[in-house]
Design a protein around this motif. Structure first.
Motif, PDB file in Angstrom:
ATOM      1  N   PRO A 167       0.818  -1.211   0.000  1.00  0.00           N
ATOM      2  CA  PRO A 167       0.000   0.000   0.000  1.00  0.00           C
ATOM      3  C   PRO A 167       0.853   1.263   0.000  1.00  0.00           C
ATOM      4  CG  PRO A 167      -0.875  -1.597   1.541  1.00  0.00           C
ATOM      5  CD  PRO A 167       0.438  -2.134   1.042  1.00  0.00           C
ATOM      6  N   GLU A 168       1.994   1.208   0.672  1.00  0.00           N
ATOM      7  CA  GLU A 168       2.854   2.386   0.709  1.00  0.00           C
ATOM      8  C   GLU A 168       3.419   2.703  -0.674  1.00  0.00           C
ATOM      9  OE1 GLU A 168       3.230  -0.330   2.791  1.00  0.00           O
ATOM     10  OE2 GLU A 168       2.150   0.632   4.427  1.00  0.00           O
ATOM     11  N   GLN A 169       3.719   1.661  -1.462  1.00  0.00           N
ATOM     12  CA  GLN A 169       4.260   1.874  -2.806  1.00  0.00           C
ATOM     13  C   GLN A 169       3.192   2.417  -3.740  1.00  0.00           C
ATOM     14  OE1 GLN A 169       5.508  -2.186  -3.342  1.00  0.00           O
ATOM     15  NE2 GLN A 169       7.657  -1.638  -3.184  1.00  0.00           N
ATOM     16  N   SER A 170       1.982   1.875  -3.642  1.00  0.00           N
ATOM     17  CA  SER A 170       0.943   2.280  -4.575  1.00  0.00           C
ATOM     18  C   SER A 170       0.256   3.565  -4.139  1.00  0.00           C
ATOM     19  CB  SER A 170      -0.098   1.172  -4.720  1.00  0.00           C
ATOM     20  OG  SER A 170      -0.767   0.962  -3.494  1.00  0.00           O
ATOM     21  N   GLY A 171       0.289   3.862  -2.844  1.00  0.00           N
ATOM     22  CA  GLY A 171      -0.344   5.077  -2.349  1.00  0.00           C
ATOM     23  C   GLY A 171      -1.856   5.019  -2.373  1.00  0.00           C
ATOM     24  N   THR A 172      -2.426   3.820  -2.490  1.00  0.00           N
ATOM     25  CA  THR A 172      -3.866   3.728  -2.639  1.00  0.00           C
ATOM     26  C   THR A 172      -4.579   3.096  -1.465  1.00  0.00           C
ATOM     27  OG1 THR A 172      -3.599   1.663  -3.838  1.00  0.00           O
ATOM     28  CG2 THR A 172      -3.777   3.669  -5.151  1.00  0.00           C
ATOM     29  N   GLY A 173      -3.888   2.620  -0.447  1.00  0.00           N
ATOM     30  CA  GLY A 173      -4.554   2.074   0.725  1.00  0.00           C
ATOM     31  C   GLY A 173      -4.612   0.563   0.721  1.00  0.00           C
ATOM     32  N   THR A 174      -5.472   0.050   1.584  1.00  0.00           N
ATOM     33  CA  THR A 174      -5.564  -1.396   1.775  1.00  0.00           C
ATOM     34  C   THR A 174      -7.002  -1.884   1.643  1.00  0.00           C
ATOM     35  OG1 THR A 174      -5.734  -1.058   4.161  1.00  0.00           O
ATOM     36  CG2 THR A 174      -3.526  -1.469   3.272  1.00  0.00           C
ATOM     37  N   GLN A 175      -7.750  -1.323   0.716  1.00  0.00           N
ATOM     38  CA  GLN A 175      -9.157  -1.662   0.576  1.00  0.00           C
ATOM     39  C   GLN A 175      -9.377  -3.154   0.329  1.00  0.00           C
ATOM     40  OE1 GLN A 175      -7.518   0.742  -1.035  1.00  0.00           O
ATOM     41  NE2 GLN A 175      -8.643   2.649  -0.860  1.00  0.00           N
ATOM     42  N   PHE A 176      -8.561  -3.756  -0.518  1.00  0.00           N
ATOM     43  CA  PHE A 176      -8.733  -5.158  -0.871  1.00  0.00           C
ATOM     44  C   PHE A 176      -8.405  -6.067   0.315  1.00  0.00           C
ATOM     45  CE2 PHE A 176      -7.260  -9.142  -2.847  1.00  0.00           C
ATOM     46  CZ  PHE A 176      -8.380  -9.459  -3.595  1.00  0.00           C
ATOM     47  N   THR A 177      -7.226  -5.869   0.903  1.00  0.00           N
ATOM     48  CA  THR A 177      -6.843  -6.711   2.034  1.00  0.00           C
ATOM     49  C   THR A 177      -7.807  -6.525   3.202  1.00  0.00           C
ATOM     50  OG1 THR A 177      -5.241  -5.063   2.800  1.00  0.00           O
ATOM     51  CG2 THR A 177      -4.396  -6.831   1.426  1.00  0.00           C
ATOM     52  N   ALA A 231     -12.601 -16.832  -7.914  1.00  0.00           N
ATOM     53  CA  ALA A 231     -12.464 -17.835  -6.856  1.00  0.00           C
ATOM     54  C   ALA A 231     -12.678 -17.197  -5.479  1.00  0.00           C
ATOM     55  CB  ALA A 231     -11.090 -18.502  -6.936  1.00  0.00           C
ATOM     56  N   LEU A 232     -12.133 -16.000  -5.289  1.00  0.00           N
ATOM     57  CA  LEU A 232     -12.317 -15.295  -4.020  1.00  0.00           C
ATOM     58  C   LEU A 232     -13.786 -14.954  -3.778  1.00  0.00           C
ATOM     59  CD1 LEU A 232      -9.230 -12.932  -4.200  1.00  0.00           C
ATOM     60  CD2 LEU A 232      -9.533 -14.844  -2.613  1.00  0.00           C
ATOM     61  N   ALA A 233     -14.497 -14.596  -4.839  1.00  0.00           N
ATOM     62  CA  ALA A 233     -15.927 -14.307  -4.707  1.00  0.00           C
ATOM     63  C   ALA A 233     -16.663 -15.528  -4.158  1.00  0.00           C
ATOM     64  CB  ALA A 233     -16.507 -13.882  -6.057  1.00  0.00           C
ATOM     65  N   ALA A 234     -16.293 -16.703  -4.647  1.00  0.00           N
ATOM     66  CA  ALA A 234     -16.916 -17.938  -4.152  1.00  0.00           C
ATOM     67  C   ALA A 234     -16.471 -18.231  -2.725  1.00  0.00           C
ATOM     68  CB  ALA A 234     -16.566 -19.110  -5.072  1.00  0.00           C
ATOM     69  N   GLU A 275     -18.000  -7.962  -8.270  1.00  0.00           N
ATOM     70  CA  GLU A 275     -17.806  -6.522  -8.512  1.00  0.00           C
ATOM     71  C   GLU A 275     -17.203  -5.824  -7.299  1.00  0.00           C
ATOM     72  OE1 GLU A 275     -20.725  -8.128  -8.983  1.00  0.00           O
ATOM     73  OE2 GLU A 275     -20.851  -8.142 -11.181  1.00  0.00           O
ATOM     74  N   ARG A 276     -17.587  -6.256  -6.121  1.00  0.00           N
ATOM     75  CA  ARG A 276     -17.045  -5.648  -4.899  1.00  0.00           C
ATOM     76  C   ARG A 276     -15.551  -5.931  -4.772  1.00  0.00           C
ATOM     77  NH1 ARG A 276     -19.286  -6.490   1.204  1.00  0.00           N
ATOM     78  NH2 ARG A 276     -17.958  -4.930   2.174  1.00  0.00           N
ATOM     79  N   LEU A 277     -15.152  -7.161  -5.100  1.00  0.00           N
ATOM     80  CA  LEU A 277     -13.733  -7.517  -5.082  1.00  0.00           C
ATOM     81  C   LEU A 277     -12.970  -6.751  -6.157  1.00  0.00           C
ATOM     82  CD1 LEU A 277     -14.209 -11.315  -4.499  1.00  0.00           C
ATOM     83  CD2 LEU A 277     -12.960  -9.786  -2.978  1.00  0.00           C
ATOM     84  N   GLN A 278     -13.561  -6.616  -7.335  1.00  0.00           N
ATOM     85  CA  GLN A 278     -12.916  -5.869  -8.412  1.00  0.00           C
ATOM     86  C   GLN A 278     -12.707  -4.416  -8.024  1.00  0.00           C
ATOM     87  OE1 GLN A 278     -15.853  -7.048 -11.407  1.00  0.00           O
ATOM     88  NE2 GLN A 278     -14.185  -7.911 -12.634  1.00  0.00           N
ATOM     89  N   ASP A 279     -13.722  -3.806  -7.420  1.00  0.00           N
ATOM     90  CA  ASP A 279     -13.596  -2.413  -6.990  1.00  0.00           C
ATOM     91  C   ASP A 279     -12.471  -2.253  -5.970  1.00  0.00           C
ATOM     92  OD1 ASP A 279     -15.677  -1.578  -8.605  1.00  0.00           O
ATOM     93  OD2 ASP A 279     -17.139  -1.384  -6.976  1.00  0.00           O
ATOM     94  N   ALA A 280     -12.444  -3.131  -4.973  1.00  0.00           N
ATOM     95  CA  ALA A 280     -11.429  -3.034  -3.921  1.00  0.00           C
ATOM     96  C   ALA A 280     -10.032  -3.295  -4.477  1.00  0.00           C
ATOM     97  CB  ALA A 280     -11.743  -4.011  -2.784  1.00  0.00           C
ATOM     98  N   ALA A 281      -9.903  -4.274  -5.367  1.00  0.00           N
ATOM     99  CA  ALA A 281      -8.596  -4.548  -5.980  1.00  0.00           C
ATOM    100  C   ALA A 281      -8.162  -3.380  -6.854  1.00  0.00           C
ATOM    101  CB  ALA A 281      -8.653  -5.839  -6.805  1.00  0.00           C
ATOM    102  N   GLY A 282      -9.087  -2.806  -7.592  1.00  0.00           N
ATOM    103  CA  GLY A 282      -8.765  -1.642  -8.414  1.00  0.00           C
ATOM    104  C   GLY A 282      -8.276  -0.474  -7.589  1.00  0.00           C
ATOM    105  N   GLN A 283      -8.908  -0.263  -6.446  1.00  0.00           N
ATOM    106  CA  GLN A 283      -8.492   0.815  -5.559  1.00  0.00           C
ATOM    107  C   GLN A 283      -7.099   0.560  -5.003  1.00  0.00           C
ATOM    108  OE1 GLN A 283     -12.141   0.591  -3.070  1.00  0.00           O
ATOM    109  NE2 GLN A 283     -12.032   2.816  -3.107  1.00  0.00           N
TER     110      GLN A 283
END
Length: 144
Positions: free
Chosen positions: A11-21, A77-80, A87-95
């Motif tokens: 998260p520190e490298q990307s500067g975008t946070g930890t929404q997915f984790t 697979a994570l959705a399952a 879509e929620r996982l995609q949004d969080a990963a994108g962030q």
């Protein structure tokens, strides 16, 4: 590093946070399940590929050195496994991994409208945009 040899990010490298984790951790806590149980369900319905417990551990941010962003099959697979909408996982990963800020509104209606747009033919999308522009000029809509 994962076999696909993608670069890993923190998260520190990307500067975008930890929404997915954070999403994965909080959802597992809601379910009250361990990684082994989640892993047993984390199978991509399209390909049948299975997620490993160690990969889930890393995706939840439990290992130093950053996280390799998930592939699309892994998101399915994570959705399952986590019983979450894809879509929620995609949004969080994108962030977290790509700095993408998903469209949000106070009521959630805007997200529903946007998702329906893809099902409209191009001419209808153009007419809808013209109607929206007549009601809310582009200069007031936040895009200009």
């Amino acid at each position: 590093m994962a076999p696909n040899d993608k670069s890993s990010t923190t998260p520190e490298q990307s500067g975008t946070g930890t929404q997915f984790t954070d999403l994965l951790k909080s959802r597992r806590a809601e379910l009250g399940e361990g990684l082994a149980r989640i892993a047993s369900r984390s199978v991509d319905p399209g390909s049948g590929r299975e997620m490993k417990r160690g990969r889930l551990y890393r995706l939840e941010g439990n290992e130093e050195g950053g996280i390799t962003p998930p592939d699309f099959w892994e998101l399915r697979a994570l959705a399952a496994g986590y019983r979450l909408p894809l879509e929620r996982l995609q949004d969080a990963a994108g962030q977290q991994f790509h700095g993408v800020d998903p469209l949000r509104s106070g009521t959630g209606e805007a997200v529903a409208y946007v998702r329906k747009l893809d099902s409209l033919p191009a001419d209808q999308r153009e007419r809808l945009l013209s109607l929206i522009d007549s009601l809310v000029p582009p200069s007031l809509g936040g895009d200009s």
